[in-house]
Motif scaffolding. Structure first.
Motif, PDB file in Angstrom:
ATOM      1  N   ARG A 137       0.831  -1.212   0.000  1.00 14.14           N
ATOM      2  CA  ARG A 137       0.000   0.000   0.000  1.00 14.14           C
ATOM      3  C   ARG A 137       0.864   1.259   0.000  1.00 14.14           C
ATOM      4  NH1 ARG A 137      -5.420  -0.973   1.384  1.00 14.14           N
ATOM      5  NH2 ARG A 137      -5.846  -3.081   2.148  1.00 14.14           N
ATOM      6  N   ASP A 138       2.014   1.171   0.647  1.00 16.81           N
ATOM      7  CA  ASP A 138       2.929   2.297   0.749  1.00 16.81           C
ATOM      8  C   ASP A 138       3.748   2.397  -0.544  1.00 16.81           C
ATOM      9  OD1 ASP A 138       4.879   4.155   1.362  1.00 16.81           O
ATOM     10  OD2 ASP A 138       5.276   3.367   3.368  1.00 16.81           O
ATOM     11  N   ARG A 139       3.209   3.126  -1.536  1.00 14.16           N
ATOM     12  CA  ARG A 139       3.861   3.201  -2.841  1.00 14.16           C
ATOM     13  C   ARG A 139       5.246   3.862  -2.785  1.00 14.16           C
ATOM     14  NH1 ARG A 139       0.109   0.193  -3.778  1.00 14.16           N
ATOM     15  NH2 ARG A 139      -1.130   0.126  -5.682  1.00 14.16           N
ATOM     16  N   GLN A 234      -0.038  -4.572   4.749  1.00 14.13           N
ATOM     17  CA  GLN A 234       0.455  -3.809   3.598  1.00 14.13           C
ATOM     18  C   GLN A 234       0.080  -4.424   2.261  1.00 14.13           C
ATOM     19  OE1 GLN A 234       2.318  -0.935   2.830  1.00 14.13           O
ATOM     20  NE2 GLN A 234       1.663  -0.289   4.859  1.00 14.13           N
ATOM     21  N   ASP A 236      -1.891  -5.274  -0.860  1.00 11.50           N
ATOM     22  CA  ASP A 236      -2.839  -4.315  -1.419  1.00 11.50           C
ATOM     23  C   ASP A 236      -3.829  -4.987  -2.366  1.00 11.50           C
ATOM     24  OD1 ASP A 236      -4.175  -2.166  -2.412  1.00 11.50           O
ATOM     25  OD2 ASP A 236      -2.395  -1.035  -3.000  1.00 11.50           O
ATOM     26  N   THR A 238      -6.174  -3.609  -3.930  1.00 10.31           N
ATOM     27  CA  THR A 238      -6.652  -2.685  -4.967  1.00 10.31           C
ATOM     28  C   THR A 238      -5.796  -2.729  -6.231  1.00 10.31           C
ATOM     29  OG1 THR A 238      -5.314  -0.769  -4.288  1.00 10.31           O
ATOM     30  CG2 THR A 238      -7.394  -1.146  -3.110  1.00 10.31           C
TER      31      THR A 238
END
Length: 395
Positions: A137-139, A234, A236, A238
């Motif tokens: 999630r933490d791009r 974390q 993801d 999506t």
């Protein structure tokens, strides 16, 4: 390298050695799969049920197992797959594994959640490792990871696409790896104390045991329970095909998509410009009840094998299985559990011996089916009628 064989020699031999040396929760983490482990078992039987076509009185004096995978010359079509926590299977496990892979002449892939950082692994390597990515999630952290891998010398990225959420791995819950509380702590203590050799050699001499590539994610990077909770959060769900464009902007090298199990997804991987795919169900660790890699490989090769490189993983346990995968159209295979069993059971030397025994098994399969080059292996070497589903890639 001239092989010297003796016990242990097979994947099963090393599996039993690993069981005797690892704490129970680590062995089951490595050995287990999702839910009732139906797919885990199907992965192995999928290869066993494929018969080879033996041929005789063919000139097979000069059998050559070398090949090229994603632009890299290899002594045989085998890649060490990414494996989380590999550095807990032996002291600085990823470092030992990359040295063994380099000694034999095949690629090693470092996991995002490996114990050893990419810089440590590359410092020990004579051939640049491949790097495996989980989309977090933490791009910004993902972008930093890609920059870190590139700066260390990695040029092939393996993007795992079948982990939007972690699978239900019942063994991990039973052994306390995926749960918390007094019972969990007691279970782990008991299992650790039952393996004093592992404690001394891996946990004490091999420390620190932290996720090296993500060591700045938590203040206490050595707290593996807290780190596992963080990394699970974390993953993801999506992520879509559109995110491949973002990855391409941040990665200049070769890109493989690992976790493709459907023909339409394989076609989409070609459309987005992947340099290759890995037909994979994550070693039976994600969705129980899906097809085996061997079962899905022929259809995927028939659909896209002439357009991109197709590798496969899951249940490959010998050099003969490698041959079977090539006969079904794969360019090469990735292996996970076998190399981890060998590392845990015999260290770097054990892994080197296992890989050399696989190369000899592959050479023998080629000899007794009448082929001398990797590119000659195809459907004609299977003991079944030739059909379009089993055409070699590129035909």
């Amino acid at each position: 390298m001239k092989p010297k064989f003796g016990y242990p020699v097979t994947t099963d031999d090393y599996r039993e050695k690993a069981r005797a040396r690892l704490p129970g929760f680590l062995f089951d983490y490595l050995d287990g799969g999702a839910a009732d482990e139906q797919t885990l078992r199907a992965n192995e039987t999928g290869w066993v049920n494929i018969n080879l076509r033996q041929r005789v009185l063919v000139n097979v004096e000069n059998v050559d197992t070398t090949t090229t995978l994603v632009g890299q010359t290899c002594s045989m079509p085998v890649v060490l797959a990414p494996l989380g926590l590999a550095g807990m299977m032996a002291r600085r496990g990823e470092v030992q594994a990359v040295r063994a892979a380099n000694a034999v002449g095949i690629p090693f892939t470092l996991s995002t959640v490996g114990i050893c950082a990419v810089e440590e692994v590359q410092a020990a390597a004579t051939e640049a490792a491949w790097f495996q990515l989980y989309m977090l999630r933490d791009r910004p952290r993902v972008a930093a990871l890609l920059d870190k891998a590139w700066a260390a010398g990695c040029r092939t990225l393996v993007f795992t696409v079948d982990l939007p959420l972690p699978g239900m791995r019942h063994r991990d819950f039973r052994n306390g790896l995926s749960s918390k509380g007094p019972r969990t702590r007691l279970l782990k203590i008991q299992q650790l104390l039952s393996r004093p050799g592992w404690l001394w050699n891996v946990a004490v001499r091999g420390g620190p045991l932290s996720f090296g590539n993500l060591s700045d994610a938590l203040p206490d990077a050595g707290n593996l329970d807290a780190f596992k909770e963080w990394i699970d959060a974390q993953f993801d769900p999506t992520v879509t095909w559109a995110d491949l464009e973002w990855i391409r902007k941040h990665w200049q090298g070769r890109l493989l998509l690992k976790g493709i199990l459907d023909v339409e997804d394989a076609r989409q991987a070609v459309r987005v410009g992947a340099d290759g795919i890995v037909v994979s169900n994550h070693g039976g660790r994600q969705l129980d009840g899906v097809a085996s890699g061997a079962g899905k490989l022929p259809d995927i090769v028939a659909a896209i094998g002439s357009q991109t490189e197709v590798l496969v993983d899951g249940g490959v346990r010998s050099g003969t299985d490698v041959f079977r995968a090539l006969a079904l159209g794969a360019r090469g295979v990735m292996i996970g559990r076998p190399w981890a069993f060998a590392l845990a059971g015999g260290g770097e030397a054990g892994l080197t011996r296992l890989l050399l025994s696989w190369q000899q098994e592959l050479r023998l399969a080629m000899t007794l089916t009448g082929v001398t080059r990797i590119t000659d292996i195809g459907a004609d070497q299977l003991d079944r009628p030739r059909t379009t589903e089993f055409r070699k890639a590129g035909e």
